[in-house]
Design an enzyme around this catalytic site. Structure first.
Site, short mmCIF file in Angstrom:
data_model
loop_
_atom_site.label_atom_id
_atom_site.label_comp_id
_atom_site.label_asym_id
_atom_site.label_seq_id
_atom_site.Cartn_x
_atom_site.Cartn_y
_atom_site.Cartn_z
N HIS A 168 -2.75 7.01 4.26
CA HIS A 168 -3.28 5.82 3.58
C HIS A 168 -4.57 5.40 4.28
O HIS A 168 -4.64 5.40 5.51
CB HIS A 168 -2.24 4.69 3.63
CG HIS A 168 -2.80 3.37 3.21
ND1 HIS A 168 -3.50 3.21 2.04
CD2 HIS A 168 -2.77 2.15 3.83
CE1 HIS A 168 -3.88 1.93 1.95
NE2 HIS A 168 -3.46 1.27 3.02
N CYS A 217 0.83 -1.22 0.00
CA CYS A 217 0.00 0.00 0.00
C CYS A 217 0.85 1.26 0.00
O CYS A 217 0.34 2.36 -0.21
CB CYS A 217 -0.92 0.01 1.22
SG CYS A 217 -2.05 -1.37 1.24
N ASN A 229 -10.19 0.38 1.27
CA ASN A 229 -8.74 0.44 1.15
C ASN A 229 -8.36 0.17 -0.31
O ASN A 229 -8.53 -0.94 -0.80
CB ASN A 229 -8.13 -0.62 2.09
CG ASN A 229 -6.61 -0.66 2.04
OD1 ASN A 229 -5.99 -0.07 1.16
ND2 ASN A 229 -6.02 -1.37 2.98
O1 UT7 Z 1 -3.45 -1.37 3.96
C1 UT7 Z 1 -2.42 -2.09 4.53
C2 UT7 Z 1 -2.47 -2.12 5.98
N1 UT7 Z 1 -3.69 -2.70 6.47
C3 UT7 Z 1 -3.93 -2.65 7.75
O2 UT7 Z 1 -3.12 -2.13 8.48
C4 UT7 Z 1 -5.18 -3.32 8.27
C5 UT7 Z 1 -5.05 -3.46 9.77
N2 UT7 Z 1 -6.08 -4.25 10.42
C6 UT7 Z 1 -7.38 -3.83 10.50
O3 UT7 Z 1 -7.77 -2.85 9.94
C7 UT7 Z 1 -8.28 -4.63 11.41
O4 UT7 Z 1 -7.52 -5.55 12.14
C8 UT7 Z 1 -9.43 -5.37 10.67
C9 UT7 Z 1 -10.46 -4.39 10.16
C10 UT7 Z 1 -8.85 -6.17 9.52
C11 UT7 Z 1 -10.12 -6.33 11.64
O5 UT7 Z 1 -10.62 -5.62 12.77
P1 UT7 Z 1 -10.32 -6.14 14.24
O6 UT7 Z 1 -11.01 -5.23 15.14
O7 UT7 Z 1 -8.84 -6.27 14.38
O8 UT7 Z 1 -11.05 -7.54 14.25
P2 UT7 Z 1 -10.41 -8.98 14.46
O9 UT7 Z 1 -9.61 -9.40 13.27
O10 UT7 Z 1 -9.73 -9.04 15.78
O11 UT7 Z 1 -11.72 -9.86 14.52
C12 UT7 Z 1 -12.69 -9.67 15.55
C13 UT7 Z 1 -13.86 -10.58 15.29
C14 UT7 Z 1 -13.46 -12.03 15.01
O12 UT7 Z 1 -14.45 -12.85 15.60
P3 UT7 Z 1 -14.18 -13.55 17.02
O13 UT7 Z 1 -12.95 -14.39 16.83
O14 UT7 Z 1 -13.98 -12.43 17.98
O15 UT7 Z 1 -15.42 -14.33 17.25
C15 UT7 Z 1 -13.56 -12.15 13.51
O16 UT7 Z 1 -13.84 -13.46 13.09
O17 UT7 Z 1 -14.56 -10.14 14.11
C16 UT7 Z 1 -14.73 -11.24 13.21
N3 UT7 Z 1 -14.73 -10.72 11.85
C17 UT7 Z 1 -15.85 -10.30 11.24
N4 UT7 Z 1 -17.14 -10.26 11.63
C18 UT7 Z 1 -18.03 -9.76 10.76
C19 UT7 Z 1 -13.67 -10.54 11.01
N5 UT7 Z 1 -14.10 -10.01 9.87
C20 UT7 Z 1 -15.44 -9.85 9.96
C21 UT7 Z 1 -16.44 -9.34 9.11
N6 UT7 Z 1 -17.71 -9.31 9.54
N7 UT7 Z 1 -16.15 -8.88 7.88
#
Ligand code: UT7
Length: 330
Positions: A255, A115, A285
């Site tokens: 970004h 990115c 993104n």
């Molecule tokens: O562009 C390059 C750089 N990119 C980044 O830096 C991205 C950085 N990361 C992020 O933006 C975030 O980590 C995400 C948006 C990808 C994820 O958010 P999060 O708050 O870190 O969520 P998580 O991955 O810890 O997941 C929390 C929960 C999980 O469920 P459990 O295990 O708590 O039951 C996931 O399975 O949310 C669940 N989950 C979803 N639920 C509904 C993950 N994706 C989804 C979804 N819809 N799309």
């Protein structure tokens, strides 16, 4: 000392809008989750047959930037494009842009830096101008991320979108221009974000048999924390390099990976959100394209005037990250 100055901006996104509600019918997700965790409401997705490949969008964004700059494509010395989704593995997408613009004397090539591709490309072009090797340069960030998106993986497919942005650089001997670019990488952390797309590591013979054709893999949670610290640290270094404080910054253009990342970085830097440009709500993104699209929108909305300090900050696969301080030119 000579440096590049931005004299034109342009951008484009595909016509087709994919909303969070639409995504609810594709994967197990909700508008509420996506909005709360990322800030994204909708994204643009390229359609086949609509001239919305990476190089198509890059050419359109570039034409708009060149028109604003009043620079004709034949006078370009360099076309450098940040992208992780070129039309083909080779030739570069930048060469397709060169062909379409009829920019016959430009040297054209792509830069792959996740990115952070646009800021890396900006740095290359700015340095070429500073050494006198180049006068007029076109710097592009363009992506068709939907072509490498796993539409069965809710943890990544809700985040991504397509689009392109571009800026035109000419030499500045005055105060205005790209004051500096600061780039960093850490290949040790490559597994936090990568594409399983075809590469020389995967022999072609196994290709069709054993694996799904492409896809982005991401460890979002660890990446999130790393993004906030890297973005804030490199922004501070960039500002300190010029003895500037966050109060001197008219607009921060980060970004657009996650609204919560942007808010956390703004808070660490003490930049109020009304001086941070965000459009992640509309586009998600778009990787290398996110900063030049945001910069073009801010510019066309009249948010920037000559002499304003603009802070660009980026973070992406590699890992890569970077910042640039720009003294706006027009
Ligand atoms: O562009 C390059 C750089 N990119 C980044 O830096 C991205 C950085 N990361 C992020 O933006 C975030 O980590 C995400 C948006 C990808 C994820 O958010 P999060 O708050 O870190 O969520 P998580 O991955 O810890 O997941 C929390 C929960 C999980 O469920 P459990 O295990 O708590 O039951 C996931 O399975 O949310 C669940 N989950 C979803 N639920 C509904 C993950 N994706 C989804 C979804 N819809 N799309």
């Amino acid at each position: 000392m000579i440096k590049g100055r931005i004299v034109g901006t342009g951008s484009t996104t595909p016509k087709r809008i994919l909303t969070n509600k639409d995504l609810e019918t594709i994967v197990d997700t909700s508008d509420e989750w996506i909005t709360r965790r990322t800030g994204i409401k909708e994204r643009r997705i390229s359609s086949n047959g609509q001239r919305e490949n990476t190089s198509d969008m890059a050419t359109r964004a570039s034409s708009r930037a060149l028109k604003m700059a009043g620079v004709s494509p034949e006078t370009l010395d360099m076309i450098v494009m940040g992208t992780v989704t070129p039309d083909r593995q080779f030739p570069s997408a930048a060469c397709f842009v060169q062909k379409r613009l009829k920019a016959s004397k430009a040297v054209a090539f792509d830069v792959s830096a996740g990115c952070s591709g646009f800021l890396y490309a900006l740095s290359v072009a700015n340095n070429a101008i500073a050494t006198g090797n180049c006068e007029n340069a076109l710097v592009i960030g363009a992506e068709r991320l939907s072509s490498i998106t796993n539409w069965e993986d809710r943890s990544t497919c809700v985040l991504l979108g397509d689009g392109a942005g571009a800026v035109v650089l000419t030499p500045s001997r005055d105060r205005d221009g790209i004051l500096s670019t600061h780039l960093e990488s850490d290949g040790n952390l490559w597994e936090l974000l990568y594409s399983s797309d075809k590469g020389s590591k995967i022999p072609e013979i196994l290709d069709t048999v054993q694996r799904k054709p492409f896809y982005i893999k991401m460890e979002g949670h660890r990446l999130f924390k790393k993004a906030v610290s890297c973005l804030a640290d490199i922004a501070v270094s960039a500002l300190e390099h010029h003895n500037l404080s966050s109060q001197d910054i008219k607009l921060m253009v980060p970004h657009q990976a996650n609204l919560r990342i942007i808010q956390a970085v703004a808070e660490k830097l003490s930049v109020p959100m009304d001086r941070v440009y965000t459009n992640i709500q509309k586009y998600g993104n778009t990787s290398s394209a996110s900063i030049p699209i945001a910069l073009d929108e801010a510019n066309r909305q009249g948010l920037l005037k000559a002499g304003d300090y603009v802070l660009l900050v980026t973070f992406g696969a590699g890992l890569t990250w970077g910042a640039s301080v720009v003294n706006w030119s027009f």
